[in-house]
Design an enzyme around this catalytic site. Structure first.
Site, PDB file in Angstrom:
ATOM      1  N   GLY A  81     -25.343 -15.832 -12.128  1.00  0.00           N
ATOM      2  CA  GLY A  81     -25.028 -15.125 -10.896  1.00  0.00           C
ATOM      3  C   GLY A  81     -25.662 -13.788 -10.965  1.00  0.00           C
ATOM      4  O   GLY A  81     -25.864 -13.312 -12.279  1.00  0.00           O
ATOM      5  N   ALA A 133     -26.392  -9.442 -14.115  1.00  0.00           N
ATOM      6  CA  ALA A 133     -26.295 -10.764 -14.024  1.00  0.00           C
ATOM      7  C   ALA A 133     -25.553 -11.335 -15.101  1.00  0.00           C
ATOM      8  O   ALA A 133     -25.412 -10.826 -15.992  1.00  0.00           O
ATOM      9  CB  ALA A 133     -28.062 -11.271 -14.393  1.00  0.00           C
ATOM     10  N   ASP A 134     -25.204 -12.570 -15.248  1.00  0.00           N
ATOM     11  CA  ASP A 134     -24.331 -13.268 -15.977  1.00  0.00           C
ATOM     12  C   ASP A 134     -24.659 -14.809 -15.765  1.00  0.00           C
ATOM     13  O   ASP A 134     -24.913 -15.471 -14.725  1.00  0.00           O
ATOM     14  CB  ASP A 134     -22.868 -13.089 -15.731  1.00  0.00           C
ATOM     15  CG  ASP A 134     -21.927 -13.500 -16.966  1.00  0.00           C
ATOM     16  OD1 ASP A 134     -22.073 -12.735 -17.811  1.00  0.00           O
ATOM     17  OD2 ASP A 134     -21.322 -14.581 -16.940  1.00  0.00           O
ATOM     18  N   THR A 135     -24.873 -15.452 -17.012  1.00  0.00           N
ATOM     19  CA  THR A 135     -25.226 -16.946 -17.222  1.00  0.00           C
ATOM     20  C   THR A 135     -24.273 -17.640 -17.786  1.00  0.00           C
ATOM     21  O   THR A 135     -23.658 -17.131 -18.726  1.00  0.00           O
ATOM     22  CB  THR A 135     -26.597 -16.960 -18.017  1.00  0.00           C
ATOM     23  OG1 THR A 135     -27.559 -16.035 -17.159  1.00  0.00           O
ATOM     24  CG2 THR A 135     -27.083 -18.596 -18.095  1.00  0.00           C
ATOM     25  N   LYS A 155     -20.359  -6.073 -13.840  1.00  0.00           N
ATOM     26  CA  LYS A 155     -21.411  -5.325 -14.655  1.00  0.00           C
ATOM     27  C   LYS A 155     -22.108  -4.457 -13.654  1.00  0.00           C
ATOM     28  O   LYS A 155     -22.270  -3.164 -14.061  1.00  0.00           O
ATOM     29  CB  LYS A 155     -22.237  -6.249 -15.057  1.00  0.00           C
ATOM     30  CG  LYS A 155     -21.787  -7.152 -16.414  1.00  0.00           C
ATOM     31  CD  LYS A 155     -22.691  -8.035 -17.005  1.00  0.00           C
ATOM     32  CE  LYS A 155     -21.968  -9.002 -17.905  1.00  0.00           C
ATOM     33  NZ  LYS A 155     -22.972 -10.055 -18.524  1.00  0.00           N
TER      34      LYS A 155
END
Length: 187
Positions: free
Chosen positions: A106, A69-71, A52
């Site tokens: 992350g 960000a990624d959850t 991203k």
């Protein structure tokens, strides 16, 4: 201060950054890594955050700082992403009910001649969900677009306890990234 871009359409990440006093633009990335439920949470979430941030940085007017960000949620070694529909959300919530799981976010920060990546994990223990609570939450629609089909901030009695960063569970571990973010925005 350099232009700051959030590479996410997440209203929760936006709220956290606004609460912390950041001024930023939003440029959503359409990059989605193929979901791999057996990949380690830290590795998968960072890989998605990099995709991203790199996508948005490549399209953005420079100089700028981009945050991606990624959850993900992991339980028993398996990743849970965002549910595709109500039935999948119900299955995820039933799986989490009464158990502990880990929420991992992350992140990737990109700037000129600089990048930093990392992840933060928080242990969460779910309440034993009654059918009434489960149905009410599913009917609310609040599960949509959320890893593991829930939000700790949604006002429902889903979470019994957590160990670690609550903001991380919401979707952005601001305490962990703030020092770097401040440094690259000012520098």
């Amino acid at each position: 201060m350099k232009k700051f871009i959030l590479a996410s359409g997440s209203p929760r990440r936006k709220e956290i950054l606004l609460r912390e006093g950041y001024s930023f633009e939003i440029m959503k990335s359409d990059k989605e890594d193929a979901f791999d439920k057996t990949c380690p949470a830290e590795k998968f979430s960072v890989r998605c955050a990099i995709s991203k941030a790199a996508d948005v940085y490549s399209r953005a007017e420079k100089p700028c700082v981009v945050l991606g960000a990624d959850t993900v949620v992991s339980i028993d070694g398996e990743l849970l992403g965002k549910p595709g529909g109500r039935d999948e959300a119900e299955a995820m919530l039933k799986r989490l009910s009464g158990k502990k799981h880990v929420v991992t976010t992350g992140y990737a920060i990109y700037a000129e001649k600089f990048s930093e990546t990392g992840s933060v994990s928080t242990e969460v223990e779910f309440e034993e969900l009654s059918e009434k609570t489960l149905k009410a939450y599913l009917d609310s629609g609040l599960w949509q677009g959320k890893a593991g089909a829930y939000g700790i901030q949604d006002g429902f009695p889903l979470v019994k306890a957590y160990k670690g960063d609550r903001d991380n569970v919401v979707g952005l571990p601001i305490a962990a990234i703030r020092p770097t973010l401040d440094l690259v925005l000012i520098g």
